[in-house]
Design a protein around this motif. Structure first.
Motif, PDB file in Angstrom:
ATOM      1  N   PRO A  34       0.848  -1.197   0.000  1.00  0.00           N
ATOM      2  CA  PRO A  34       0.000   0.000   0.000  1.00  0.00           C
ATOM      3  C   PRO A  34       0.885   1.250   0.000  1.00  0.00           C
ATOM      4  O   PRO A  34       1.928   1.276   0.656  1.00  0.00           O
ATOM      5  CB  PRO A  34      -0.786  -0.114   1.316  1.00  0.00           C
ATOM      6  N   ILE A  35       0.475   2.251  -0.748  1.00  0.00           N
ATOM      7  CA  ILE A  35       1.296   3.458  -0.912  1.00  0.00           C
ATOM      8  C   ILE A  35       1.701   4.073   0.423  1.00  0.00           C
ATOM      9  O   ILE A  35       2.830   4.526   0.594  1.00  0.00           O
ATOM     10  CB  ILE A  35       0.572   4.493  -1.803  1.00  0.00           C
ATOM     11  N   GLN A  36       0.792   4.082   1.418  1.00  0.00           N
ATOM     12  CA  GLN A  36       1.124   4.712   2.697  1.00  0.00           C
ATOM     13  C   GLN A  36       2.218   3.951   3.453  1.00  0.00           C
ATOM     14  O   GLN A  36       2.790   4.481   4.395  1.00  0.00           O
ATOM     15  CB  GLN A  36      -0.113   4.905   3.579  1.00  0.00           C
ATOM     16  N   ALA A  37       2.540   2.721   3.015  1.00  0.00           N
ATOM     17  CA  ALA A  37       3.604   1.950   3.663  1.00  0.00           C
ATOM     18  C   ALA A  37       4.989   2.315   3.130  1.00  0.00           C
ATOM     19  O   ALA A  37       6.000   1.962   3.734  1.00  0.00           O
ATOM     20  CB  ALA A  37       3.360   0.449   3.480  1.00  0.00           C
ATOM     21  N   VAL A  38       5.055   3.029   2.001  1.00  0.00           N
ATOM     22  CA  VAL A  38       6.351   3.439   1.452  1.00  0.00           C
ATOM     23  C   VAL A  38       6.857   4.621   2.273  1.00  0.00           C
ATOM     24  O   VAL A  38       6.256   5.680   2.309  1.00  0.00           O
ATOM     25  CB  VAL A  38       6.247   3.822  -0.044  1.00  0.00           C
ATOM     26  N   MET A  39       7.960   4.395   2.955  1.00  0.00           N
ATOM     27  CA  MET A  39       8.519   5.403   3.850  1.00  0.00           C
ATOM     28  C   MET A  39       9.554   6.292   3.165  1.00  0.00           C
ATOM     29  O   MET A  39       9.776   7.419   3.587  1.00  0.00           O
ATOM     30  CB  MET A  39       9.152   4.717   5.056  1.00  0.00           C
ATOM     31  N   ALA A  40      10.206   5.767   2.127  1.00  0.00           N
ATOM     32  CA  ALA A  40      11.248   6.533   1.439  1.00  0.00           C
ATOM     33  C   ALA A  40      11.520   5.927   0.076  1.00  0.00           C
ATOM     34  O   ALA A  40      11.285   4.734  -0.142  1.00  0.00           O
ATOM     35  CB  ALA A  40      12.536   6.551   2.261  1.00  0.00           C
ATOM     36  N   VAL A  41      12.012   6.741  -0.832  1.00  0.00           N
ATOM     37  CA  VAL A  41      12.528   6.295  -2.120  1.00  0.00           C
ATOM     38  C   VAL A  41      13.849   7.025  -2.311  1.00  0.00           C
ATOM     39  O   VAL A  41      13.938   8.234  -2.075  1.00  0.00           O
ATOM     40  CB  VAL A  41      11.535   6.561  -3.276  1.00  0.00           C
ATOM     41  N   TYR A  42      14.898   6.275  -2.695  1.00  0.00           N
ATOM     42  CA  TYR A  42      16.222   6.895  -2.809  1.00  0.00           C
ATOM     43  C   TYR A  42      17.111   6.122  -3.762  1.00  0.00           C
ATOM     44  O   TYR A  42      16.828   4.965  -4.115  1.00  0.00           O
ATOM     45  CB  TYR A  42      16.887   6.985  -1.427  1.00  0.00           C
ATOM     46  N   ALA A  43      18.195   6.767  -4.187  1.00  0.00           N
ATOM     47  CA  ALA A  43      19.184   6.132  -5.049  1.00  0.00           C
ATOM     48  C   ALA A  43      20.211   5.408  -4.181  1.00  0.00           C
ATOM     49  O   ALA A  43      20.762   5.999  -3.246  1.00  0.00           O
ATOM     50  CB  ALA A  43      19.878   7.176  -5.918  1.00  0.00           C
ATOM     51  N   LYS A  44      20.450   4.160  -4.493  1.00  0.00           N
ATOM     52  CA  LYS A  44      21.407   3.358  -3.723  1.00  0.00           C
ATOM     53  C   LYS A  44      22.808   3.971  -3.744  1.00  0.00           C
ATOM     54  O   LYS A  44      23.503   3.992  -2.732  1.00  0.00           O
ATOM     55  CB  LYS A  44      21.462   1.941  -4.302  1.00  0.00           C
ATOM     56  N   GLU A  45      23.197   4.501  -4.874  1.00  0.00           N
ATOM     57  CA  GLU A  45      24.566   4.966  -5.062  1.00  0.00           C
ATOM     58  C   GLU A  45      24.933   6.194  -4.243  1.00  0.00           C
ATOM     59  O   GLU A  45      26.082   6.336  -3.822  1.00  0.00           O
ATOM     60  CB  GLU A  45      24.825   5.255  -6.548  1.00  0.00           C
ATOM     61  N   ASN A  46      23.984   7.109  -4.031  1.00  0.00           N
ATOM     62  CA  ASN A  46      24.327   8.346  -3.345  1.00  0.00           C
ATOM     63  C   ASN A  46      23.330   8.757  -2.256  1.00  0.00           C
ATOM     64  O   ASN A  46      23.500   9.795  -1.631  1.00  0.00           O
ATOM     65  CB  ASN A  46      24.496   9.491  -4.349  1.00  0.00           C
ATOM     66  N   GLY A  47      22.276   7.975  -2.048  1.00  0.00           N
ATOM     67  CA  GLY A  47      21.314   8.275  -0.997  1.00  0.00           C
ATOM     68  C   GLY A  47      20.345   9.396  -1.327  1.00  0.00           C
ATOM     69  O   GLY A  47      19.503   9.747  -0.505  1.00  0.00           O
ATOM     70  N   GLU A  48      20.424   9.971  -2.527  1.00  0.00           N
ATOM     71  CA  GLU A  48      19.519  11.053  -2.907  1.00  0.00           C
ATOM     72  C   GLU A  48      18.116  10.513  -3.094  1.00  0.00           C
ATOM     73  O   GLU A  48      17.921   9.449  -3.678  1.00  0.00           O
ATOM     74  CB  GLU A  48      19.997  11.712  -4.205  1.00  0.00           C
ATOM     75  N   GLY A  49      17.136  11.240  -2.571  1.00  0.00           N
ATOM     76  CA  GLY A  49      15.758  10.820  -2.710  1.00  0.00           C
ATOM     77  C   GLY A  49      14.869  11.558  -1.743  1.00  0.00           C
ATOM     78  O   GLY A  49      15.111  12.729  -1.444  1.00  0.00           O
TER      79      GLY A  49
END
Length: 138
Positions: A81-96
């Motif tokens: 469920p969308i509300q369960a997504v806490m973060a989205v980020y790039a593995k390589e540099n942590g940007e997100g």
């Protein structure tokens, strides 16, 4: 208004891929309806690689994120469920982006003890007048 989270997840995923990085999401595995491999859950969370090489049929809808993937060679249909997504980020540099609770959205698990407060949205949960508040950050 509808939740901005699915739009932001789609945008960050595309941005991360366009910059030749690997998109990862952090999921609150305790939210009702989450279907992820429980053996990979740590501290109530799971981090998932959602790059095209790691998943099949990624669909980021307005209500849920779905895909199929293999975990330890075993195929699984993942439903988040969308509300369960806490973060989205790039593995390589942590940007997100780390998500906090949105005004008007229900608690992800029906309680207030989810423990997913990142500190980024402090003070946003109390709105006596129902109007948005702004805080100056220096």
């Amino acid at each position: 208004m509808t939740s901005s989270r699915p739009y932001l997840i789609r945008a960050f995923n595309e941005w991360i891929l366009d910059n030749d990085c690997t998109p990862f999401i952090v999921v609150d595995a305790g939210v009702q309806g989450v279907q992820v491999p429980t053996e990979h859950v740590a501290n109530g969370q799971i981090v998932l690689n959602i790059s095209p090489g790691a998943v099949r049929g990624l669909l980021v809808g307005n209500g849920a994120l779905e895909f199929s993937a293999r975990f330890g060679g075993v195929p699984m249909q993942v439903f988040i469920p969308i509300q369960a997504v806490m973060a989205v980020y790039a593995k390589e540099n942590g940007e997100g982006m780390v998500f906090g609770s949105e005004p008007g959205s229900p608690d992800p698990d029906g309680t207030d003890g989810s423990g997913n407060d990142s500190g980024d949205d402090s003070g946003k949960t109390e709105r006596p007048s129902g109007r948005p508040t702004l805080k100056v950050v220096k």
